[in-house]
Design a protein around this motif. Structure first.
Motif, PDB file in Angstrom:
ATOM      1  N   PRO A   1       0.818  -1.213   0.000  1.00 16.44           N
ATOM      2  CA  PRO A   1       0.000   0.000   0.000  1.00 16.44           C
ATOM      3  C   PRO A   1       0.855   1.267   0.000  1.00 16.44           C
ATOM      4  N   CYS A   2       0.337   2.297  -0.681  1.00 13.87           N
ATOM      5  CA  CYS A   2       0.993   3.604  -0.652  1.00 13.87           C
ATOM      6  C   CYS A   2       0.034   4.652  -1.185  1.00 13.87           C
TER       7      CYS A   2
ATOM      8  N   TYR B   1      -2.265 -13.383   2.332  1.00 10.07           N
ATOM      9  CA  TYR B   1      -1.030 -12.624   2.508  1.00 10.07           C
ATOM     10  C   TYR B   1      -1.142 -11.613   3.642  1.00 10.07           C
ATOM     11  N   ASN B   2      -2.366 -11.191   3.941  1.00 10.98           N
ATOM     12  CA  ASN B   2      -2.573 -10.177   4.976  1.00 10.98           C
ATOM     13  C   ASN B   2      -3.323 -10.717   6.187  1.00 10.98           C
ATOM     14  N   GLN B   3      -3.275 -12.038   6.373  1.00 10.15           N
ATOM     15  CA  GLN B   3      -3.989 -12.629   7.503  1.00 10.15           C
ATOM     16  C   GLN B   3      -3.105 -13.643   8.225  1.00 10.15           C
TER      17      GLN B   3
ATOM     18  N   LEU C   1      12.278  -2.150   6.233  1.00  8.75           N
ATOM     19  CA  LEU C   1      12.461  -2.968   7.434  1.00  8.75           C
ATOM     20  C   LEU C   1      11.196  -2.961   8.278  1.00  8.75           C
ATOM     21  N   THR C   2      10.634  -1.780   8.539  1.00  8.16           N
ATOM     22  CA  THR C   2       9.442  -1.724   9.390  1.00  8.16           C
ATOM     23  C   THR C   2       8.247  -2.394   8.718  1.00  8.16           C
ATOM     24  N   TYR C   3       8.098  -2.210   7.401  1.00  3.37           N
ATOM     25  CA  TYR C   3       7.016  -2.883   6.673  1.00  3.37           C
ATOM     26  C   TYR C   3       7.126  -4.395   6.841  1.00  3.37           C
TER      27      TYR C   3
ATOM     28  N   VAL D   1       0.555  -7.634  10.546  1.00  6.75           N
ATOM     29  CA  VAL D   1       0.045  -6.286  10.327  1.00  6.75           C
ATOM     30  C   VAL D   1       0.577  -5.769   8.986  1.00  6.75           C
ATOM     31  N   ILE D   2      -0.324  -5.449   8.056  1.00  6.55           N
ATOM     32  CA  ILE D   2       0.077  -4.883   6.783  1.00  6.55           C
ATOM     33  C   ILE D   2      -0.020  -3.370   6.881  1.00  6.55           C
TER      34      ILE D   2
END
Length: 310
Positions: A88-89, A174-176, A212-214, A222-223
């Protein structure tokens, strides 16, 4: 290059770099844009000036991992203009935009029934069905699961592949995945200590600060957005002036002009006045004490993405 509902275009190499534009590529980048890119060779071939130029000349945007899906908007000669759908962006509501060599992408059948295998090790070996080495893939690579047994059978751009069960975890999407704690986030970060900084880096070959944080957040269910300027708008705000309220795993954001200007950096709070971060070209992932550094006066915001801990 239009894809159907039953197929998707995905990254077909262990790590593909997403460029701002094809003309941004330099001669020193040849190993990174090849059909079979050699990330180690590319990174080792760049000197300090070359690495800094990636930042100063805005050459690269982000990176894709093996099997990561993209939307192809157009193809110009040997390059595809893509949207990275899992990143996301604010630049595009669909995901992160940029350009990738078309040879580093492949169309595959859409498969999600058994979820995904997420690589939990820094790097993992994929094997062919007759146990020949196939590819080495990065931390957080996610590939569709076809069969679960002694080994995990995966769908990959190179056909079916096997991976050791202890190298991955199975997630439904991918987000769960179950959300980790702040301590989990910090603990994941420690494994990358001394990993060299790479502008736009999104793999265990090199991260930039927000890469790194992503990835630490992704590994803990957490996405968040790809870039620090977007990440700071997410999560829950914590009083940045009262460090006693900070928790391990909170994200710390920093801005120019002593915290009043444009956001330029993000790190993970490590407790006891410490921060884990990927600093800048020529440096590596490290843990530092905030007191007495420029970061102390540039602190802009503190955001929390985990539950409040007792």
């Amino acid at each position: 290059m239009l894809q159907t509902e039953s197929t998707a275009w995905v990254c077909s190499v262990p790590v593909a770099t997403v460029w701002t534009a094809p003309e941004k590529v330099r001669p020193v980048d040849a190993a990174g844009i090849a059909e079979y890119p050699n990330l180690n060779h590319w990174l080792q071939s760049m000197n300090q000036e070359d690495n800094q130029d990636l930042v100063n000349s805005n050459r690269i945007q982000t990176q894709l991992l093996y099997g990561e899906p993209v939307l192809i908007e157009e193809v110009v000669e040997d390059w595809a203009k893509i949207i990275a759908l899992w990143q996301p962006c604010q630049k595009d509501e669909r995901g992160y935009p940029g350009w990738v060599p078309i040879t580093q992408l492949k169309e595959v059948e859409t498969l999600t029934e058994l979820g995904y295998a997420r690589v939990t090790q820094n790097k993992a070996q994929l094997w062919t069905e007759n146990f020949k080495p196939l590819k080495v893939v990065s931390f957080n690579t996610m590939l569709p699961v076809k069969e679960i047994g002694e080994f995990i059978r995966l769908q990959t751009p190179d056909g079916d592949a096997l991976v050791m069960t202890d190298a991955v975890e199975i997630v439904s999407a991918y987000n769960q995945r179950p959300k980790g704690s702040g301590v989990d986030i910090a603990t994941h970060g420690v494994r990358f200590l001394d990993l060299p900084y790479l502008w736009a880096g999104m793999s265990s070959y090199g991260f930039d600060c927000s890469g790194l944080t992503y990835n630490l957040m992704k590994a803990n269910g957490v996405i968040i957005s790809r870039d620090a300027v977007d990440q700071v708008l997410e999560g829950n705000g914590i009083d940045s002036q009262n460090a006693e309220n900070w928790q391990i795993g909170d994200l710390l954001f920093f801005a120019h002009d002593e915290g009043k200007g444009k956001i330029h950096h993000v790190g993970v709070y490590y407790g006891n006045g410490l921060m884990l971060h990927s600093p800048k070209p020529g440096k590596s992932v490290e843990i530092i004490e905030l007191a007495g550094t420029k970061h102390e006066v540039e602190l802009y915001a503190v955001r929390r993405f985990t539950e409040i801990e007792d």
